[in-house]
Design a protein around this motif. Structure first.
Motif, PDB file in Angstrom:
ATOM      1  N   LEU A 126      24.246 -11.788  57.282  1.00 44.56           N
ATOM      2  CA  LEU A 126      23.398 -12.179  58.400  1.00 44.56           C
ATOM      3  C   LEU A 126      22.689 -13.217  58.192  1.00 44.56           C
ATOM      4  CD1 LEU A 126      23.166 -10.963  61.415  1.00 44.56           C
ATOM      5  CD2 LEU A 126      21.076 -10.149  60.799  1.00 44.56           C
ATOM      6  N   PHE A 127      21.841 -12.987  57.160  1.00 46.03           N
ATOM      7  CA  PHE A 127      20.382 -13.902  56.693  1.00 46.03           C
ATOM      8  C   PHE A 127      20.959 -15.389  56.503  1.00 46.03           C
ATOM      9  CE2 PHE A 127      16.999 -15.868  54.103  1.00 46.03           C
ATOM     10  CZ  PHE A 127      16.171 -15.250  54.451  1.00 46.03           C
ATOM     11  N   PHE A 307      19.523  -7.338  52.294  1.00 45.29           N
ATOM     12  CA  PHE A 307      18.555  -6.679  52.708  1.00 45.29           C
ATOM     13  C   PHE A 307      17.583  -6.288  51.382  1.00 45.29           C
ATOM     14  CE2 PHE A 307      21.644  -4.300  55.810  1.00 45.29           C
ATOM     15  CZ  PHE A 307      21.564  -5.412  56.795  1.00 45.29           C
ATOM     16  N   PRO A 314       8.842  -9.558  50.321  1.00 46.89           N
ATOM     17  CA  PRO A 314       7.872  -9.933  51.373  1.00 46.89           C
ATOM     18  C   PRO A 314       6.995  -8.613  51.861  1.00 46.89           C
ATOM     19  CG  PRO A 314       9.984  -9.936  52.311  1.00 46.89           C
ATOM     20  CD  PRO A 314      10.098  -9.897  51.088  1.00 46.89           C
ATOM     21  N   THR A 315       7.674  -7.493  51.698  1.00 46.03           N
ATOM     22  CA  THR A 315       6.825  -6.288  52.384  1.00 46.03           C
ATOM     23  C   THR A 315       5.839  -6.011  50.897  1.00 46.03           C
ATOM     24  OG1 THR A 315       9.015  -5.591  52.952  1.00 46.03           O
ATOM     25  CG2 THR A 315       7.097  -3.652  53.141  1.00 46.03           C
ATOM     26  N   LEU A 369      -0.832 -11.204  57.658  1.00 46.41           N
ATOM     27  CA  LEU A 369       0.371 -11.950  57.787  1.00 46.41           C
ATOM     28  C   LEU A 369       0.096 -13.234  58.404  1.00 46.41           C
ATOM     29  CD1 LEU A 369       2.959  -8.831  59.016  1.00 46.41           C
ATOM     30  CD2 LEU A 369       3.105 -10.385  57.259  1.00 46.41           C
ATOM     31  N   ILE A 446      15.135  -8.807  61.186  1.00 43.97           N
ATOM     32  CA  ILE A 446      15.891  -7.574  61.645  1.00 43.97           C
ATOM     33  C   ILE A 446      15.104  -6.289  61.008  1.00 43.97           C
ATOM     34  CG2 ILE A 446      17.587  -7.451  59.898  1.00 43.97           C
ATOM     35  CD1 ILE A 446      19.708  -6.567  62.043  1.00 43.97           C
ATOM     36  N   GLY A 447      14.336  -6.507  59.874  1.00 46.02           N
ATOM     37  CA  GLY A 447      13.797  -5.577  59.277  1.00 46.02           C
ATOM     38  C   GLY A 447      12.239  -4.989  59.505  1.00 46.02           C
ATOM     39  N   ALA A 451       9.665  -2.720  57.799  1.00 49.90           N
ATOM     40  CA  ALA A 451       8.492  -3.208  56.952  1.00 49.90           C
ATOM     41  C   ALA A 451       7.315  -2.646  57.392  1.00 49.90           C
ATOM     42  CB  ALA A 451       8.540  -4.581  56.997  1.00 49.90           C
TER      43      ALA A 451
HETATM   44  C1  HEM Z   1       6.587  -7.891  55.714  1.00 48.03           C
HETATM   45  C2  HEM Z   1       7.807  -7.836  55.560  1.00 48.03           C
HETATM   46  C3  HEM Z   1       8.909  -8.955  55.819  1.00 48.03           C
HETATM   47  C4  HEM Z   1       8.505 -10.380  56.377  1.00 48.03           C
HETATM   48  C5  HEM Z   1       7.372 -11.389  56.313  1.00 48.03           C
HETATM   49  C6  HEM Z   1       9.740 -10.633  56.768  1.00 48.03           C
HETATM   50  C7  HEM Z   1       9.989 -12.093  57.336  1.00 48.03           C
HETATM   51  C8  HEM Z   1      11.328 -12.777  57.788  1.00 48.03           C
HETATM   52  C9  HEM Z   1      11.359 -14.336  58.178  1.00 48.03           C
HETATM   53  C10 HEM Z   1      10.321 -14.919  58.364  1.00 48.03           C
HETATM   54  C11 HEM Z   1      12.717 -14.253  58.463  1.00 48.03           C
HETATM   55  C12 HEM Z   1      13.534 -15.470  58.974  1.00 48.03           C
HETATM   56  C13 HEM Z   1      14.055 -16.047  57.679  1.00 48.03           C
HETATM   57  C14 HEM Z   1      14.505 -17.342  58.123  1.00 48.03           C
HETATM   58  O1  HEM Z   1      15.314 -17.555  59.250  1.00 48.03           O
HETATM   59  O2  HEM Z   1      15.210 -18.036  57.194  1.00 48.03           O
HETATM   60  C15 HEM Z   1      13.523 -12.697  58.182  1.00 48.03           C
HETATM   61  C16 HEM Z   1      14.660 -12.781  58.377  1.00 48.03           C
HETATM   62  C17 HEM Z   1      15.409 -11.592  58.011  1.00 48.03           C
HETATM   63  N1  HEM Z   1      14.615 -10.491  57.366  1.00 48.03           N
HETATM   64 FE1  HEM Z   1      13.019 -10.256  56.996  1.00 48.03          FE
HETATM   65  N2  HEM Z   1      10.781  -9.954  56.575  1.00 48.03           N
HETATM   66  C18 HEM Z   1      10.156  -8.702  55.989  1.00 48.03           C
HETATM   67  C19 HEM Z   1      11.094  -7.713  55.591  1.00 48.03           C
HETATM   68  C20 HEM Z   1      12.344  -7.271  55.877  1.00 48.03           C
HETATM   69  C21 HEM Z   1      12.873  -6.018  55.750  1.00 48.03           C
HETATM   70  C22 HEM Z   1      12.169  -4.687  55.313  1.00 48.03           C
HETATM   71  C23 HEM Z   1      14.299  -6.290  55.773  1.00 48.03           C
HETATM   72  C24 HEM Z   1      15.616  -5.534  55.790  1.00 48.03           C
HETATM   73  C25 HEM Z   1      15.781  -4.410  54.910  1.00 48.03           C
HETATM   74  C26 HEM Z   1      14.390  -7.541  56.124  1.00 48.03           C
HETATM   75  C27 HEM Z   1      15.811  -8.258  56.547  1.00 48.03           C
HETATM   76  C28 HEM Z   1      15.818  -9.541  57.112  1.00 48.03           C
HETATM   77  C29 HEM Z   1      17.226 -10.335  57.448  1.00 48.03           C
HETATM   78  C30 HEM Z   1      18.359  -9.633  57.272  1.00 48.03           C
HETATM   79  C31 HEM Z   1      16.913 -11.349  58.060  1.00 48.03           C
HETATM   80  C32 HEM Z   1      17.872 -12.232  58.581  1.00 48.03           C
HETATM   81  C33 HEM Z   1      18.180 -12.122  60.336  1.00 48.03           C
HETATM   82  C34 HEM Z   1      18.957 -13.308  60.824  1.00 48.03           C
HETATM   83  O3  HEM Z   1      19.293 -14.198  60.334  1.00 48.03           O
HETATM   84  O4  HEM Z   1      19.390 -12.628  61.974  1.00 48.03           O
HETATM   85  N3  HEM Z   1      12.985  -8.288  56.196  1.00 48.03           N
HETATM   86  N4  HEM Z   1      12.318 -12.086  57.719  1.00 48.03           N
END
Ligand code: HEM
Length: 499
Positions: A126-127, A307, A314-315, A369, A446-447, A451
């Motif tokens: 997905l990412f 994931f 980041p967390t 944040l 999604i997370g 977080a």
């Molecule tokens: C403080 C913790 C977190 C921050 C600041 C954060 C931040 C972000 C950001 C800025 C994006 C967009 C990235 C992009 O478009 O390139 C993103 C996407 C994503 N994050 Fe997080 N994240 C955190 C925790 C998590 C956790 C715990 C998970 C999963 C276990 C997770 C899974 C994902 C996934 C799968 C995406 C892609 C979503 C998509 O493209 O539809 N993240 N996150």
């Protein structure tokens, strides 16, 4: 039209011209066209000067202080500026909240130029999905595993790993030694995300630096970054480091495959229908109406790995940045402590979900944040030139919707460079689009819920149990990599609180 004939092996003058014309003129026309577009593009938006034509601004955008430059460029060149990675590749940074909101709400696709580099590691997850239709389908299928009630059901698993974390911290407190708390945060998040979203007990806290997955990431991530910048390096793995990276990725994938196989062997019945199921199990056993599995093993592996990478660091870094700021602001510490003490009994090691309904701590997390967001934003593209709020964004060019500068823009925030949780009293930022630590719109993180659960529970546990103090002379330094991280860790001493 000249006929192509040869007489005694000698070409007629007419023939020579008809062959040479396309050979010489077409590339020349192509070159002139490229030069024209390059010159036009260079003047389209302001940006830092280029010192080397071939590598553009890479010397600055790859530097260890680029996070400070983003702020500086935003203030110097305005909310929209551009940098170049080569004469053929530029990035336009968007720091205008209105344009950010518009693009994320309309959900423009991610830019393949930026995410292709992750593909050797996370395939079609997905990412990294740049095919919009595939993203839509995948996101719909993954969504059930990230519903709020599923997230809350991960609490017992988090409590298990938090207890290990507390044991490690208790030793530090008893021995009165200095600990790098940021490393412990990384190990904790690895254990937790590894368990619930990767399907494997990684034993990160108990094994520390010997934890295999940490070693694999140390091999993979630096090389992956280089392959992202120079794709041929990844496509033709001649270098030993690149081959080692592929071997490490294969090992990671085989761990994920084993977890999927185990979950499927146990089957839906053994796992039960209770919402206590782990995210990885829910996804592995999810079925379509015709009883086939929703996800192929490859799709799941791709996502599990994503994931782990996207969810761990980041967390962990947010918690480290937060603790640092709180220790530097005694008044904030006092309020955090008062709220936690009023809600969590002293004899509680790991609080329950209802005990971590802590509005002030939530404001401190939001402010952390904003002030030092570990995830910088998102890279998007538009297929045709598109004008928003009077700004024409060129087609097929990487647009970085970047939060570091926006989050600290004095035009959008009062006392933008001050760490002040009180600004979150009203709950919302004053300007829509000025705050997006988890990205925004349909394609945001999604997370996020996961977080938030992990951060509130861990921070409440830490502030409830320990008196922390920074090691004398310690100052947080920030290092931009895949995420913004602490450059020299977070060195603290801990004392068990007495009542
Ligand atoms: C403080 C913790 C977190 C921050 C600041 C954060 C931040 C972000 C950001 C800025 C994006 C967009 C990235 C992009 O478009 O390139 C993103 C996407 C994503 N994050 Fe997080 N994240 C955190 C925790 C998590 C956790 C715990 C998970 C999963 C276990 C997770 C899974 C994902 C996934 C799968 C995406 C892609 C979503 C998509 O493209 O539809 N993240 N996150």
């Amino acid at each position: 039209m000249a006929e192509f004939t040869s007489q005694g092996g000698i070409l007629r003058g007419q023939d020579v011209v008809s062959i040479l014309f396309p050979v010489a003129v077409i590339p020349l026309l192509f070159l002139l066209r490229s030069v024209f577009f390059y010159v036009k593009a260079r003047s389209q938006f302001p940006g830092p000067p280029i010192r080397n034509f071939w590598v553009g601004n890479l010397d600055q955008t790859m530097a260890n202080d680029v996070h400070e430059k983003w702020l500086q460029w935003n203030r110097e060149y305005g909310p929209i500026f551009q940098t170049w990675n080569s004469p053929f590749s530029r990035v336009i940074y968007i720091g205008d909240p209105h344009i950010i909101t518009e693009i994320t709400t309309l959900n423009w696709p991610k830019s393949s130029a930026q995410y292709a580099g992750f593909r050797p590691l996370s395939g079609d997850a997905l990412f990294v999905q740049t095919n919009h239709e595939k993203w839509r389908i995948q996101s719909k299928r993954l969504a059930p595993a990230f519903q709020p009630h599923v997230i809350q059901a991960q609490r017992p698993c988090l409590a298990k790993h938090l207890s290990n974390f507390v044991r490690a911290m208790d030793v530090v407190a008893e021995q009165n030694t200095v600990v790098d708390l940021s490393s412990l945060h990384i190990l904790l998040t690895l254990d937790f995300v590894g368990d619930i979203a990767f399907g494997t007990n990684l034993h990160a806290i108990s094994q520390g630096r010997d934890c295999r997955i940490l070693q694999l990431f140390e091999i993979i991530l630096p090389e992956l970054m280089k392959c992202g910048l120079f794709p041929l390096r990844g496509r033709f793995p001649i270098l030993q480091k690149t081959r080692l990276m592929y071997r490490a990725i294969a090992e990671l994938r085989s761990m994920a495959e084993k977890a999927i196989k185990d979950a499927r062997q146990k089957g839906d019945e053994a796992l039960g229908t209770s919402p206590r199921k782990k995210i990885s199990d829910i996804l592995a056993t999810q079925r379509e109406p015709d009883e086939s599995y929703t996800f192929s093993s490859k799709e799941l592996c791709d996502n599990y790995i994503a994931f782990l990478v996207a969810g761990g660091d980041p967390t962990a870094h947010t918690m480290s940045f937060l603790i640092y700021q709180v220790l530097c602001h005694p008044l904030v510490l006092k309020k955090v402590r008062a709220e936690i003490d009023a809600n969590i009994p002293f004899d509680t090691t790991v609080p329950s979900i209802s005990q971590v309904n802590l509005p002030y701590l939530n404001m401190v997390i939001k402010e952390t944040l904003r002030y030092s967001s570990p995830g910088f934003g998102t890279f998007r593209v538009c297929p045709v030139d598109t004008t928003i709020a009077g700004v024409t964004l060129p087609a097929n060019t990487t647009l970085a919707l970047w939060n570091p500068a926006v989050h600290r823009d004095p035009k959008l925030w009062d006392n933008a460079d001050e760490f002040d949780p009180e600004r979150w009293q009203s709950g919302q930022p004053k300007v829509r689009g000025s705050y997006f630590p988890f990205s925004s719109g349909p394609r945001s993180c999604i997370g996020q819920g996961l977080a938030m659960l992990e951060m509130t529970m861990t921070l409440a546990t830490v502030f409830r149990r320990y008196d922390l103090s920074l090691e004398s002379g310690f100052q947080m330094e920030y290092l931009p990599s895949f995420t913004l991280k602490p450059k020299n860790g977070l060195l603290v001493r801990a004392i068990l609180r007495k009542f």
